[in-house]
Scaffold this motif. Structure first.
Motif, mmCIF file in Angstrom:
data_model
loop_
_atom_site.group_PDB
_atom_site.id
_atom_site.type_symbol
_atom_site.label_atom_id
_atom_site.label_comp_id
_atom_site.label_asym_id
_atom_site.label_seq_id
_atom_site.Cartn_x
_atom_site.Cartn_y
_atom_site.Cartn_z
ATOM 1 N N VAL A 7 0.865 -1.177 0.000
ATOM 2 C CA VAL A 7 0.000 0.000 0.000
ATOM 3 C C VAL A 7 0.897 1.220 0.000
ATOM 4 C CG1 VAL A 7 -1.840 1.226 1.218
ATOM 5 C CG2 VAL A 7 -1.749 -1.274 1.288
ATOM 6 N N ASP A 8 0.538 2.258 -0.756
ATOM 7 C CA ASP A 8 1.464 3.371 -0.970
ATOM 8 C C ASP A 8 1.563 4.340 0.205
ATOM 9 O OD1 ASP A 8 -1.017 4.573 -1.199
ATOM 10 O OD2 ASP A 8 -0.509 5.743 -2.974
ATOM 11 N N ALA A 9 0.706 4.184 1.226
ATOM 12 C CA ALA A 9 0.751 5.086 2.381
ATOM 13 C C ALA A 9 -0.227 4.577 3.430
ATOM 14 C CB ALA A 9 0.383 6.517 1.974
ATOM 15 N N PRO A 12 -7.966 2.111 1.542
ATOM 16 C CA PRO A 12 -7.430 2.855 0.398
ATOM 17 C C PRO A 12 -8.068 2.478 -0.927
ATOM 18 C CG PRO A 12 -5.863 1.196 1.167
ATOM 19 C CD PRO A 12 -6.960 1.257 2.185
ATOM 20 N N ARG A 13 -8.785 1.370 -0.963
ATOM 21 C CA ARG A 13 -9.445 0.957 -2.209
ATOM 22 C C ARG A 13 -10.778 1.660 -2.408
ATOM 23 N NH1 ARG A 13 -9.074 -5.253 -0.453
ATOM 24 N NH2 ARG A 13 -9.854 -4.159 1.404
ATOM 25 N N LYS A 14 -11.227 2.395 -1.404
ATOM 26 C CA LYS A 14 -12.533 3.046 -1.488
ATOM 27 C C LYS A 14 -12.377 4.552 -1.655
ATOM 28 C CE LYS A 14 -14.942 -0.424 1.321
ATOM 29 N NZ LYS A 14 -15.755 -0.655 2.549
ATOM 30 N N ALA A 15 -13.281 5.122 -2.429
ATOM 31 C CA ALA A 15 -13.268 6.570 -2.632
ATOM 32 C C ALA A 15 -13.507 7.290 -1.313
ATOM 33 C CB ALA A 15 -14.351 6.950 -3.649
ATOM 34 N N GLY A 71 -5.559 -2.455 8.113
ATOM 35 C CA GLY A 71 -4.695 -3.581 8.447
ATOM 36 C C GLY A 71 -4.175 -4.311 7.226
ATOM 37 N N THR A 72 -4.720 -4.024 6.032
ATOM 38 C CA THR A 72 -4.230 -4.696 4.842
ATOM 39 C C THR A 72 -2.806 -4.253 4.563
ATOM 40 O OG1 THR A 72 -5.098 -2.936 3.423
ATOM 41 C CG2 THR A 72 -6.535 -4.825 3.826
ATOM 42 N N GLY A 73 -2.019 -5.162 3.991
ATOM 43 C CA GLY A 73 -0.648 -4.829 3.674
ATOM 44 C C GLY A 73 0.254 -4.796 4.889
#
Length: 346
Positions: A150-152, A158-161, A187-189
């Motif tokens: 994940v970039d940050a 982060p996948r949701k608008a 918690g992903t990534g």
């Protein structure tokens, strides 16, 4: 299996940075995974012995891949395998610090990993993000870059608008409202462990950038990328940092209220007179948890006596013990220099 393309892409970035004169220490995971193929295993084994065997084979495979990749740029690597014990015992952590420092002086890129082949209590250090934070402190690094998928760090999935990137974290208050639980979107990534690692590093005075591996070059160049965790403390003693964040208590000492106040409130040594009970099977020099009257862990320290010796010492003054058992017993159970406070309350 090792993803050769991803390894080479990372090394491309690190080698370019190395050419500018920046010293690099790489903390890499993957030893157990790298050993699965050579051992003919389809999945990560569950039993400790086979995990250790896979790590033994995989460590060689992993460092060989890094050796080959860095060699494209005329750079040499050196493997450094660490355990938590290496940093808790003074002679060991001094040796680790000296080795890493000398490798850097010799223009070698240290490749650091947990020594999974000899780990017995837990196969892993906890996670390599935490190991990286502690190595950053050990080497007095100018910065730590934690790479994720994940970039940050975001305040939502982060996948949701609508999710907002957190550009700066200066303290715990900046994470208010950000879900960091294992089941939360953030918690992903491995984001939970990365935030914990960032807290360790920044508490030791090391700034942290958290971003995706694809953005490693920009992060190393100081670009506005990922999430920047501002340093919030000075460099504490290396051994105590590892004691707080790397060690697992081999047993427990239960303290009366007066002993808790002395140890936690006044930063005093722990004396036998203030201990009401002992649990576990540990040896002198091992880390043990110190518990308050309600059972909560308030501190951790390196004990001066074996577990079997302690019951006969409880509730007695050091003067009394010296008189009845000998002068070697006129000392504290744990010296204040070997105690780290884990919780402000008891």
């Amino acid at each position: 299996m090792i993803d050769v393309d991803r390894v080479d892409a990372l090394v491309d970035v690190l080698a370019a940075r190395r050419r500018t004169g920046t010293q690099i220490v790489l903390v890499s995971s993957g030893a157990i995974a790298a050993g699965l193929g050579p051992l003919g295993l389809a999945a990560r084994p569950r039993d400790l012995a086979t995990q250790q065997a896979a790590a033994s084979v995989g460590q060689g495979v992993l460092v060989a891949r890094y050796t080959s990749s860095f060699a494209r740029y005329g750079l040499r690597v050196g493997q450094v395998l660490l355990t938590a014990d290496d940093m808790m015992r003074r002679a060991h952590h001094v040796n680790a610090q000296r080795t890493l420092g000398r490798l850097l002086e010799l223009d070698i890129v240290p490749i650091v990993n947990e020594n999974d082949t000899v780990a017995t209590d837990e196969i892993r250090f906890g996670d390599n993000d935490r190991l990286a934070a502690l190595v950053a402190h050990l080497t007095r690094a100018d910065a730590l870059v934690l790479l994720s998928d994940v970039d940050a760090l975001y305040d939502g999935d982060p996948r949701k608008a609508g999710s907002r990137r957190l550009t700066d974290v200066r303290g715990p208050e900046d994470l208010d409202g950000v879900e960091l639980g294992g089941g939360g979107a953030v918690g992903t990534g491995g984001m939970v462990t990365k935030v914990q690692a960032a807290r360790i590093a920044t508490g030791a005075g090391v700034p942290v950038v958290l971003t995706a591996a694809a953005h490693a070059a920009q992060a190393l160049a100081g670009a506005d990328i990922g999430t920047y965790f501002h340093p919030a403390g000075r460099h504490p003693g290396t051994r105590l940092l590892w004691l707080a964040h790397a060690a697992t208590g081999r047993g427990r000492l239960h303290l009366d209220p007066g002993a808790v106040e002395a140890v936690v409130g006044r930063r005093k040594s722990l004396l036998p007179a203030g201990v009401t009970g002992v649990e576990g099977d540990f040896a002198a020099g091992d880390p043990v948890d110190l518990c308050g009257p309600l059972g909560g862990v308030v501190a951790r320290g390196l004990v001066n006596f074996d577990a079997a010796e302690i019951p006969d010492l409880l509730g007695r003054s050091t003067r009394e013990l010296a008189s009845s058992l000998g002068p070697e017993y006129e000392r504290e159970l744990i010296h204040r220099d070997d105690i780290v406070i884990l919780e402000p309350t008891h």
